[in-house]
Motif scaffolding. Structure first.
Motif, short mmCIF file in Angstrom:
data_model
loop_
_atom_site.label_atom_id
_atom_site.label_comp_id
_atom_site.label_asym_id
_atom_site.label_seq_id
_atom_site.Cartn_x
_atom_site.Cartn_y
_atom_site.Cartn_z
N ALA A 253 0.86 -1.19 0.00
CA ALA A 253 0.00 0.00 0.00
C ALA A 253 0.89 1.24 0.00
O ALA A 253 1.96 1.25 0.62
N GLU A 254 0.44 2.27 -0.69
CA GLU A 254 1.23 3.50 -0.78
C GLU A 254 0.32 4.71 -0.71
O GLU A 254 -0.72 4.76 -1.35
N VAL A 255 0.75 5.70 0.08
CA VAL A 255 -0.01 6.95 0.24
C VAL A 255 0.82 8.08 -0.36
O VAL A 255 2.00 8.22 -0.06
N GLU A 256 0.19 8.89 -1.21
CA GLU A 256 0.90 10.02 -1.83
C GLU A 256 0.07 11.29 -1.64
O GLU A 256 -1.10 11.34 -2.00
N PHE A 257 0.71 12.31 -1.06
CA PHE A 257 0.06 13.59 -0.87
C PHE A 257 0.36 14.51 -2.05
O PHE A 257 1.35 14.33 -2.76
N GLU A 258 -0.51 15.49 -2.23
CA GLU A 258 -0.33 16.45 -3.32
C GLU A 258 1.04 17.13 -3.21
O GLU A 258 1.47 17.49 -2.12
N VAL A 259 1.69 17.30 -4.34
CA VAL A 259 3.06 17.84 -4.36
C VAL A 259 3.10 19.22 -3.71
O VAL A 259 2.25 20.08 -3.96
N GLY A 260 4.11 19.42 -2.84
CA GLY A 260 4.33 20.73 -2.24
C GLY A 260 3.57 20.98 -0.96
O GLY A 260 3.74 22.02 -0.32
N GLU A 261 2.72 20.05 -0.55
CA GLU A 261 1.94 20.27 0.66
C GLU A 261 2.78 20.04 1.91
O GLU A 261 3.56 19.09 2.00
N GLN A 262 2.61 20.91 2.91
CA GLN A 262 3.18 20.68 4.22
C GLN A 262 2.25 19.71 4.94
O GLN A 262 1.04 19.94 5.01
N LEU A 263 2.78 18.63 5.45
CA LEU A 263 1.92 17.58 5.98
C LEU A 263 1.35 17.93 7.36
O LEU A 263 2.08 18.30 8.28
N PHE A 264 0.03 17.78 7.49
CA PHE A 264 -0.66 17.93 8.77
C PHE A 264 -1.13 16.57 9.28
O PHE A 264 -1.63 16.46 10.38
N ILE A 265 -0.96 15.55 8.45
CA ILE A 265 -1.36 14.19 8.78
C ILE A 265 -0.27 13.26 8.26
O ILE A 265 0.33 13.52 7.21
N THR A 266 0.04 12.20 8.97
CA THR A 266 1.14 11.33 8.59
C THR A 266 0.72 10.29 7.56
O THR A 266 -0.45 9.94 7.43
N HIS A 267 1.72 9.81 6.82
CA HIS A 267 1.48 8.70 5.89
C HIS A 267 0.94 7.49 6.63
O HIS A 267 0.07 6.77 6.12
N GLU A 268 1.46 7.26 7.84
CA GLU A 268 1.06 6.08 8.61
C GLU A 268 -0.43 6.12 8.97
O GLU A 268 -1.11 5.09 8.93
N THR A 269 -0.93 7.31 9.31
CA THR A 269 -2.34 7.44 9.68
C THR A 269 -3.24 7.07 8.51
O THR A 269 -4.22 6.32 8.66
#
Length: 241
Positions: A38-54
């Protein structure tokens, strides 16, 4: 009367049957395959407020290893809905690639203001909805006080979107206070004066006037002398020392 077989039609029927069988067999085999990961990808350039693990825990439904899950057991709509219901997520798209990768493309909510309400503190996002504070990152956005029911106040939300989308305003405006009359007072990051913004009308014009004033006042150093910068009159900026 002799009956003649149309071998062309028979071959066509047999061929269709064979293709259908192979398609069904391949589909069934594909469904029973296990995922690779499984893989989680956030929108490019976003500062993360939630972790990949969550997000990953939601994605594989709290199973420890995605490779233990068969494709046939997946409900992609349910997984997508579970991620979308997270308070930090604006939208998510979940799918399985050809090579068995379970993928979630996630766009977080964008905080544009921080609210202090009684003993509670939270963000307002770009859609005007409530967003909790993050344990891993603090957004650098203006602090709002006195703005009761800000979540339902489209004019205030528009004000904060204008600030967020303008590099100068985003850098300089650190606080917004809403008075009982509905008038707005702002604070600048580097100077002590109050910005008397007035009601949330003709906002783009007022901000345009403020930026023009600021550029001139910084050049001649007069900006240090002012206590109030009044933007209520859209034709001019009135300053009080």
């Amino acid at each position: 009367m002799k009956k003649y077989f149309n071998w062309k039609n028979i071959r066509l029927v047999l061929l269709i049957g064979l293709v259908g069988f192979l398609f069904s067999f391949t589909g069934k085999r594909n469904e029973n395959r296990k995922l690779t990961k499984a893989e989680v990808e956030f929108e490019v350039g976003e500062q993360l407020f939630i972790t990949h693990e969550t997000v990953n825990k939601l994605l594989i439904e709290n199973k420890k290893d995605a490779s233990s899950i068969r494709k046939v057991a997946l409900d992609l709509n349910n997984l997508e809905n579970a991620i979308n219901q997270h308070a930090m997520v604006e939208t998510a798209e979940v799918y399985v690639s050809v090579d068995g990768l379970l993928k979630a493309d996630v766009k977080q909510k964008t905080p544009i203001a921080r609210v202090f309400e009684y003993q509670e503190s939270y963000y307002i996002d770009s859609k005007g909805t409530k967003m909790p504070l993050s344990d891993i990152h603090s957004a650098r956005v203006p602090i709002l006080s006195g703005g009761d029911n800000v979540k339902d106040n489209e004019k205030l939300n528009e004000l904060f979107r204008l600030i967020y989308n303008d590099d100068f305003l985003k850098k300089n405006i650190i606080g917004v206070k809403v008075l009982p009359s509905g008038s707005v007072i702002m604070k600048n990051r580097n100077y002590d004066y109050d910005i008397a913004f007035g009601k949330t009308i003709q906002m783009e014009r007022k901000f345009k006037n403020y930026k023009a004033f600021f550029q001139k006042a910084v050049l001649d150093s007069s900006i240090q002398k002012y206590k109030i910068v009044n933007l209520k009159f859209t034709q001019q900026v009135v300053c009080t020392k």
